[in-house]
Motif scaffolding. Structure first.
Motif, PDB file in Angstrom:
ATOM      1  N   PHE A 568      38.312  59.068  48.192  1.00  0.00           N
ATOM      2  CA  PHE A 568      38.529  60.280  49.103  1.00  0.00           C
ATOM      3  C   PHE A 568      37.323  60.852  49.506  1.00  0.00           C
ATOM      4  CE2 PHE A 568      41.177  59.981  45.297  1.00  0.00           C
ATOM      5  CZ  PHE A 568      42.503  60.016  45.863  1.00  0.00           C
ATOM      6  N   ALA A 569      36.109  60.084  49.394  1.00  0.00           N
ATOM      7  CA  ALA A 569      35.017  60.602  49.967  1.00  0.00           C
ATOM      8  C   ALA A 569      35.036  60.938  51.480  1.00  0.00           C
ATOM      9  CB  ALA A 569      33.881  59.595  49.910  1.00  0.00           C
ATOM     10  N   GLN A 570      34.241  62.254  51.898  1.00  0.00           N
ATOM     11  CA  GLN A 570      34.276  62.723  53.238  1.00  0.00           C
ATOM     12  C   GLN A 570      32.768  63.070  53.510  1.00  0.00           C
ATOM     13  OE1 GLN A 570      36.075  66.356  52.246  1.00  0.00           O
ATOM     14  NE2 GLN A 570      37.959  65.601  53.430  1.00  0.00           N
ATOM     15  N   ARG A 572      31.057  65.422  53.752  1.00  0.00           N
ATOM     16  CA  ARG A 572      30.424  66.578  53.064  1.00  0.00           C
ATOM     17  C   ARG A 572      29.860  65.993  51.745  1.00  0.00           C
ATOM     18  NH1 ARG A 572      33.846  71.402  50.098  1.00  0.00           N
ATOM     19  NH2 ARG A 572      32.190  72.330  49.137  1.00  0.00           N
ATOM     20  N   CYS A 573      30.403  64.863  51.156  1.00  0.00           N
ATOM     21  CA  CYS A 573      30.209  64.350  49.888  1.00  0.00           C
ATOM     22  C   CYS A 573      28.803  63.559  49.969  1.00  0.00           C
ATOM     23  CB  CYS A 573      31.171  63.332  49.602  1.00  0.00           C
ATOM     24  SG  CYS A 573      32.886  64.011  49.367  1.00  0.00           S
ATOM     25  N   ARG A 574      28.396  63.235  51.131  1.00  0.00           N
ATOM     26  CA  ARG A 574      27.129  62.594  51.356  1.00  0.00           C
ATOM     27  C   ARG A 574      25.920  63.548  51.243  1.00  0.00           C
ATOM     28  NH1 ARG A 574      27.342  58.332  54.507  1.00  0.00           N
ATOM     29  NH2 ARG A 574      28.616  59.469  55.870  1.00  0.00           N
ATOM     30  N   ALA A 577      25.826  68.166  46.941  1.00  0.00           N
ATOM     31  CA  ALA A 577      26.152  67.517  45.549  1.00  0.00           C
ATOM     32  C   ALA A 577      27.169  68.809  45.048  1.00  0.00           C
ATOM     33  CB  ALA A 577      25.217  67.506  44.728  1.00  0.00           C
ATOM     34  N   PRO A 578      28.299  68.145  44.504  1.00  0.00           N
ATOM     35  CA  PRO A 578      29.391  69.275  44.097  1.00  0.00           C
ATOM     36  C   PRO A 578      28.989  69.703  42.688  1.00  0.00           C
ATOM     37  CG  PRO A 578      30.001  66.790  43.726  1.00  0.00           C
ATOM     38  CD  PRO A 578      28.937  66.901  44.494  1.00  0.00           C
ATOM     39  N   GLN A 579      29.117  71.085  42.613  1.00  0.00           N
ATOM     40  CA  GLN A 579      28.768  71.954  41.351  1.00  0.00           C
ATOM     41  C   GLN A 579      30.042  71.846  40.370  1.00  0.00           C
ATOM     42  OE1 GLN A 579      25.683  72.861  40.616  1.00  0.00           O
ATOM     43  NE2 GLN A 579      25.027  71.791  42.579  1.00  0.00           N
ATOM     44  N   ALA A 589      33.699  68.528  38.876  1.00  0.00           N
ATOM     45  CA  ALA A 589      32.327  68.494  39.718  1.00  0.00           C
ATOM     46  C   ALA A 589      32.788  67.564  40.890  1.00  0.00           C
ATOM     47  CB  ALA A 589      31.054  67.897  39.502  1.00  0.00           C
ATOM     48  N   CYS A 590      33.671  68.070  41.779  1.00  0.00           N
ATOM     49  CA  CYS A 590      34.179  67.416  43.062  1.00  0.00           C
ATOM     50  C   CYS A 590      34.659  68.353  44.092  1.00  0.00           C
ATOM     51  CB  CYS A 590      35.381  66.548  42.757  1.00  0.00           C
ATOM     52  SG  CYS A 590      36.298  65.693  44.096  1.00  0.00           S
ATOM     53  N   HIS A 591      34.128  68.052  45.427  1.00  0.00           N
ATOM     54  CA  HIS A 591      34.466  68.843  46.562  1.00  0.00           C
ATOM     55  C   HIS A 591      35.968  69.117  46.788  1.00  0.00           C
ATOM     56  CE1 HIS A 591      30.392  69.446  47.454  1.00  0.00           C
ATOM     57  NE2 HIS A 591      29.989  68.268  47.759  1.00  0.00           N
ATOM     58  N   ARG A 592      36.582  67.926  46.597  1.00  0.00           N
ATOM     59  CA  ARG A 592      38.226  67.970  46.808  1.00  0.00           C
ATOM     60  C   ARG A 592      39.264  67.992  45.638  1.00  0.00           C
ATOM     61  NH1 ARG A 592      39.589  63.303  50.925  1.00  0.00           N
ATOM     62  NH2 ARG A 592      41.102  64.812  51.005  1.00  0.00           N
TER      63      ARG A 592
HETATM   64  S1  SF4 Z   1      32.913  65.043  45.622  1.00  0.00           S
HETATM   65 FE1  SF4 Z   1      34.954  64.333  45.148  1.00  0.00          FE
HETATM   66  S2  SF4 Z   1      35.861  63.626  46.829  1.00  0.00           S
HETATM   67 FE2  SF4 Z   1      33.494  63.711  47.314  1.00  0.00          FE
HETATM   68  S3  SF4 Z   1      33.071  61.680  46.773  1.00  0.00           S
HETATM   69 FE3  SF4 Z   1      32.671  63.087  45.197  1.00  0.00          FE
HETATM   70  S4  SF4 Z   1      34.303  62.513  43.823  1.00  0.00           S
HETATM   71 FE4  SF4 Z   1      34.918  61.745  45.911  1.00  0.00          FE
END
Ligand code: SF4
Lengths: 599, 296, 307
Positions: A568-570, A572-574, A577-579, A589-592
């Motif tokens: 599911f990476a987008q 933004r994921c690159r 870093a998701p909190q 901790a995932c954007h989506r």
């Molecule tokens: S933030 Fe979520 S969607 Fe994005 S790469 Fe990490 S796990 Fe996958």
């Protein structure tokens, strides 16, 4: 007629302590293209059985009986004739892909010589055959991999190379001895999928030897259950799993912790204030890349972890190798220096403590390690091992008092209390782990951190130890941090579970929420990778197979650590870093997370 | 509590087998090692006690029996040398020197090696790096040459010999002890002890050192013959002990000068020297099999 | 690979410097001087001599001068052989020593590796026991004991071979010295090879090769030999050092005119520059050889190659 028919097989070893009868009177057969599972705990004789068939027993071993393979008795063949069957018609892969490939030869060198040993062909043609096979086992960039040395490949890749090498000559039987035991769950899922696929496509019969009932349930048509060198039960996989006849099989099936078991919410005791809290903990180790003048870079084993633990609660921590779970345990106990962050026990920040106060704190936080024998000093008696904490913290105690307390605690963990003068090497793995627990318990701590406490033990022993820990928790109101890579075990014992990946927390949730509504893509993949010991369910599941292997923690991906394997990476994921954020009952901790695609 | 205390005392406790007991059993089963041990024991007693029972002293000249072969009548069991001195007594005296130098130099190396290695291994990090770098550099030195120079320039002095030899040989000991400490330090039982709040000193004393002893014992047994060999090498070059005192190396040297006319002068000390080295090596080998944790 | 080599080379420089300094000051600090033996030297004459050899300068200056000379491969003049420079002396002795040592090492490798591998393949058979007892004997009999015994048997009693010296230059003269020098090394190398070969044969990848149906001789040659030889390769460094030290006695016993005699005589005569020259020369040789061994190791072991 069956492809392989084994009758009255006995395997014996001459050892210094007399003869060991490893396999007794075993008979079974295998049909063309069939997948046969051989399941048993350590010492059941399952590996010796197959090694004897292809003449690879250790020098002190002898096999008797008969093994008809294609009209010939394998036990009556000349060494030369047997050798031409090995590799060509019956081939074998082993548990540890790390050591089963020759580290001094490239992949091509080891594979080509196998082809040319059995078939007359040019080096070129042989190399082409190898390339073809590497592609068949789905190794990316196969042409480049041919000239790699094994240490340049990841564990999963090595096992693929092993499989490719064993299938080079289109054998009729592939024997796989614990082929996925040394691999991570997500990689294990890939390899099992590959074996299933090869069996279908090439029609190779597979004998799969394993201790893991889940693996058998997914892959095999027929099963043999072995115990103490004897066959206990054999039959169709559904019969054995759903209608086991032998008491040993029943006990085994009952002992396995299952991911699909009844979901009873384990209620954590009433939440008083937190007992242990960890805030922004980081542990970086400097590693040198390349020689003693090489550049030093941090290996981010733990990279910003928060957690809290209430008394009487169990927090499970799961993750694959290299996710930093063991380092986290050691950092909480201040056994390794922390780079940043803080650990508070009973409201006291451990970072501020001087040596003496830290010692005092250690009374309340104890640890149990993975390898039961290695965690006991081989030159100390059990009495001295278990009493050492007492003597350290209460030097004023009299000898009789110490003995009494030690004997009591030994009895409490299920030993007789008479072991005081004996040494660790005289005990079995399960008993050693009990001694380790006794040592942790003797000071009546508030928290025990268990670092993979059961993963070195057999299934039936695992269950005993886990149950013991749960009993002790109820009795003494202990808080436990239970670290393991086995999701089913963690689920069995925990109130809350934390999932780690490359030093970061991916998701934290109550065990019910985590297993029923996992939000993070990694959690979902992890859960779907764990094999379930139930043939029908296991075959009907749709799996989320993760591609590739774990990236190196020296060089983790930017942004979301998981993005290199996340479908599911987008963009933004690159970059970002998701909190951790609250989502229904979980912290994720995932954007989506929460988006429709993910549900 | 009282009841359970009585219960414990009432029960019979099973005696345990320590690893030492196991190792001792394995060693005793190894016939070559056992025989070697016994021979070394006999040799030690012989060189200490033997000379007291001999009618000759090591520097007594028997003018009536110059350079005679071994014989019972004259009382010269091993014959005499060109100066009419009794070879039997001289061989035993030589043995005293050789064994003594072997033991004391090994002791020197043991003291330096263990403390150096254990410190480097246990504290690790930059200190370890520095200390091991020094060892590496020293390793590359042609030490035997330095020892020879030392002997030549500062005179032949027994004390100097074993200090010099001990100072070379500790390098191996330090390396081995360091490696072992390093791996022990990360073993889980050491971590467990630290987690219980056992202090650094107690961890070293109770958990590190007892587990080092096996390897050290093996290594000591293998170091002694090495030192004896080096000492006899020096003596052979004429740089060891001074006349009329002697050592096995010096006797071999004297013997080889006279070997055409009186071969016994070469043979007896050579056999004693070789046999001692042989037995120490065998014993060390046997101990390695019995004690080395790698083989378990 | 080149980077690795450069790095190892640079790493060896401090070692070299320490070696030179250690040898230099050890000799100078010692009592006695090069002109002690020539008694009744007039004070002025001695002063002149000292000045001629720059012995009147402060020590550190002498050291700097010496190192500077060394950098230009100049070992300075000999005190004892007044007409020769140390470099010339070394160059007369070294070829002889090199021939002796080189032959001994080669012999030790050939015999040691073969015997050790044989013993490993026939573990716990009579071949194994024979090889192992022979090698234990070889380790336990020092070469200065072995050498006279060899002479006694083969030269004196049997008269098959000359007792040494270079004599007419025929290779027969070298047989006994080479054997005496090689024997302990043969013993060590065969034990080492046996041990590592047994360990390699027990490893999992050998089991894989057997499961793939390769015949034993191919398994040994293609799979086992290389890893089994790695410990032998790293032993070559210490082996060279041992052979060099051993050659000092062996040359003396057999009267071989190599470098060894310069060292012993030089030391006895306080011939500062000659002794220094030999020690430094051998030291450099050992360090260089260790370097080569390291490189060979890195070349053989793919895991080291890229680091
Ligand atoms: S933030 Fe979520 S969607 Fe994005 S790469 Fe990490 S796990 Fe996958």
């Amino acid at each position: 007629m069956s492809l392989l028919e084994v009758r009255n097989l006995h395997v014996r070893f001459d050892t210094a302590d007399g003869e060991v009868h490893a396999v007794r009177n075993l008979s079974f057969e295998l049909d063309r293209g069939e997948t046969l599972g051989v399941v048993g705990e350590s010492g059941s004789g399952k590996s010796q059985t197959v090694l004897s068939l292809i003449g690879l027993l250790a020098d002190n071993g002898r096999a008797s009986g008969s093994a008809m393979f294609d009209g010939q008795d394998l036990f009556n063949l000349s060494p030369g004739a047997l050798r031409s069957i090995r590799g060509r018609r019956i081939s074998m892969i082993f548990q540890d892909p790390m050591t089963s490939l020759n580290p001094y030869l490239t992949v091509a060198e080891q594979m080509v010589q196998v082809v040319r040993e059995h078939d007359r062909m040019t080096r070129r043609a042989a190399r082409d055959r190898c390339l073809e096979m590497l592609e068949a086992v789905k190794i990316p960039d196969a042409a480049e991999r041919l000239d790699c040395y094994p240490h340049e490949l990841s564990g999963g890749m090595r096992q693929r190379v092993m499989i490719a090498a064993s299938l080079l000559l289109d054998p009729q039987i592939l024997v796989a001895d614990e082929p996925t035991t040394a691999l991570d769950v997500t990689v294990q899922a890939q390899i099992l999928e590959l074996m299933k696929d090869l069996n279908r496509r090439l029609g190779t019969a597979i004998i799969l030897i394993t201790h893991d009932l889940g693996v058998i349930a997914g892959l095999c048509e027929r099963v043999i259950v072995m115990h103490d060198g004897e066959l206990k039960e054999q039959g169709n996989v559904r019969d054995v799993f759903y209608r086991p006849r032998h008491s040993y099989t029943k006990a085994l099936l009952k002992a396995v912790p299952r991911l699909d078991a009844e979901q009873v919410e384990r209620l954590a005791p009433a939440a008083d204030s937190s007992l242990l809290s960890v805030d922004g903990l980081k542990v970086h180790f400097p590693v040198r890349t390349g020689g003693w003048l090489g550049e030093k870079r941090p290996l981010r084993a733990v990279d910003g972890v928060n957690l809290d633990l209430r008394s009487g609660e169990t927090l499970g921590i799961v993750g694959e190798s290299g996710c930093g779970k063991s380092t986290l345990a050691r950092a909480i106990l201040r056994l390794v220096p922390t780079t940043a962050g803080n650990v508070c026990l009973l409201g006291q920040s451990m970072g501020d403590l001087d040596k003496r106060a830290l010692r005092e704190m250690r009374r309340d936080a104890q640890v149990i390690f993975q390898d039961p024998l290695a965690s006991l000093n081989p030159r100390m008696t059990v009495g001295n091992i278990v009493s050492e904490p007492l003597r350290t913290h209460f030097p004023e105690l009299g000898a009789d008092e110490v003995r009494t307390r030690v004997a009591d605690v030994l009895r409490r963990v299920g030993l007789s209390g008479r072991e005081l003068n004996r040494y660790p090497h005289e005990f079995s793995g399960g008993q050693c782990q009990r001694i380790g627990i006794a040592r942790a318990l003797v000071l009546k701590p508030k928290v025990i951190i268990c670092d993979e406490p059961v993963s070195a033990l057999d299934v039936s022993i695992q269950a005993q130890i886990v149950n013991l820990l749960m009993d002790l928790q109820a009795e003494f109101g202990l808080a436990l941090i239970f670290i393991a890579h086995d999701l089913a075990v963690v689920r069995h014992i925990s109130h809350r579970i934390m999932v780690m990946y490359l030093g970061r927390i991916m998701e934290v949730a109550s065990r019910k929420a985590l297993y029923e509504t996992p939000h993070h893509p990694y959690t979902r993949a992890l859960i779907s990778a764990v094999p379930i010991p139930d043939p029908d369910k296991e075959r009907d599941r749709d799996r989320e197979l993760l591609p590739g292997d774990l990236p190196s923690p020296v060089d983790p991906p930017s942004g979301c650590r998981f993005r290199t394997r996340c479908r599911f990476a987008q963009d933004r994921c690159r970059t970002e870093a998701p909190q951790l954020r609250q989502l229904t009952d979980s912290l994720v901790a995932c954007h989506r997370a929460g988006e429709a695609v993910l549900v | 509590m009282i009841a359970s205390a009585q219960a414990v005392q009432g029960q019979e406790e099973v005696a345990g087998r320590s690893l030492w007991v196991d190792a001792w059993r394995t060693l005793r089963k190894n016939r070559a090692a056992t025989v070697s041990g016994i021979v070394i024991g006999i040799m030690a007693v012989l060189v200490v006690v033997g000379p007291w029972f001999s009618p000759y002293s090591y520097d007594f000249t028997d003018w009536s029996n110059l350079s005679i072969g071994p014989s019972l009548e004259t009382g010269h069991l091993f014959g005499t040398d060109t100066l009419g001195r009794d070879l039997f007594v001289r061989t035993l005296y030589g043995g005293r020197i050789s064994l003594m130098v072997g033991l004391s130099a090994t002791l020197v190396s043991l003291l330096i090696g263990i403390s150096y290695g254990a410190v480097a291994g246990y504290f690790g990090g930059r200190l370890d790096n520095l200390m091991m770098r020094i060892v590496d550099i020293l390793y590359a030195m042609p030490f035997m040459f330095f020892v020879i120079l030392l002997m030549v320039f500062f005179g032949r002095n027994l004390f100097l010999i074993f200090v010099a030899l001990g100072a070379i040989i500790w390098l191996d000991m330090a390396r081995i002890v360091r490696g072992q400490t390093l791996s022990l330090k990360h073993r889980e039982f050491v971590e467990a002890a630290r987690a219980q709040g056992v202090g650094t000193f107690a961890v070293i004393r109770r958990h590190i050192v007892p587990n080092l002893l096996g390897v050290v014992a093996v290594y000591v047994t293998l170091t002694i013959p090495q030192v004896i060999l080096m000492e006899s090498f020096l003596s052979f070059l004429g740089l060891g002990v001074q006349e009329p005192m002697t050592s096995w190396g010096a006797l071999v040297k004297d013997g080889s000068d006279e070997m055409q006319s009186s071969p016994w002068l070469l043979l007896f000390p050579a056999v004693f020297l070789a046999m001692t080295l042989f037995c120490f090596n065998f014993l060390g080998d046997g101990m390695r099999d019995a004690l080395d944790p790698k083989d378990r | 690979m080149l980077r690795y080599a450069t790095r190892r080379f640079l790493g060896a420089l401090p070692t070299l410097f320490i070696l030179i300094a250690l040898a230099f000051f050890l000799i100078r600090v010692a009592p006695g001087g090069p002109f002690d033996s020539e008694k009744a030297l007039l004070p002025e004459v001695e002063a002149n001599l000292r000045a001629a050899y720059n012995l009147d300068e402060p020590l550190h200056q002498q050291f700097a001068r010496y190192v500077w000379g060394l950098a230009q491969a100049d070992f300075g003049p000999s005190f004892q052989y007044r007409d020769y420079t140390v470099t010339e002396l070394i160059m007369t002795g070294f070829p002889v020593s090199l021939r002796l040592g080189g032959m001994a090492i080669t012999l030790a490798l050939l015999v040691g590796v073969t015997a050790g591998s044989l013993a490993a393949l026939r573990q716990n058979t009579r071949t194994d026991y024979a090889v192992m007892s022979a090698s234990m004997t070889g380790i336990s009999i020092p070469n200065f004991v072995m050498a006279p015994l060899l002479i006694l048997i083969f030269a004196v009693y049997l008269g098959w071979l000359p007792a040494g010296g270079l004599g007419d230059g025929s290779p027969r003269n070298m047989v006994l010295p080479v054997i005496a020098l090689a024997l302990p090394q043969i013993a060590y190398i065969s034990r080492l090879t046996r041990g590592s070969m047994i360990e390699v044969l027990r490893s999992n990848f050998i089991r894989t090769a057997r499961a793939q149906g390769l015949p034993m001789h191919k398994i040994v040659l293609r799979h086992a030999l290389k890893p089994a030889l790695l410990p032998v390769v790293s032993y070559l460094g210490p082996a060279t050092a041992a052979v060099i030290t051993g050659s000092v006695v062996i040359e003396q016993i057999f009267g071989v005119p190599g470098l060894g005699r310069f060292f012993v005589q030089g030391a006895l005569n306080r011939d500062y520059t000659l002794v220094m020259g030999v020690v430094v020369f051998y030291g450099v040789l050992i360090i260089a050889f260790n370097l080569l061994v390291d490189l060979a190791y890195a070349w053989l072991d793919p895991k080291v190659k890229y680091s």
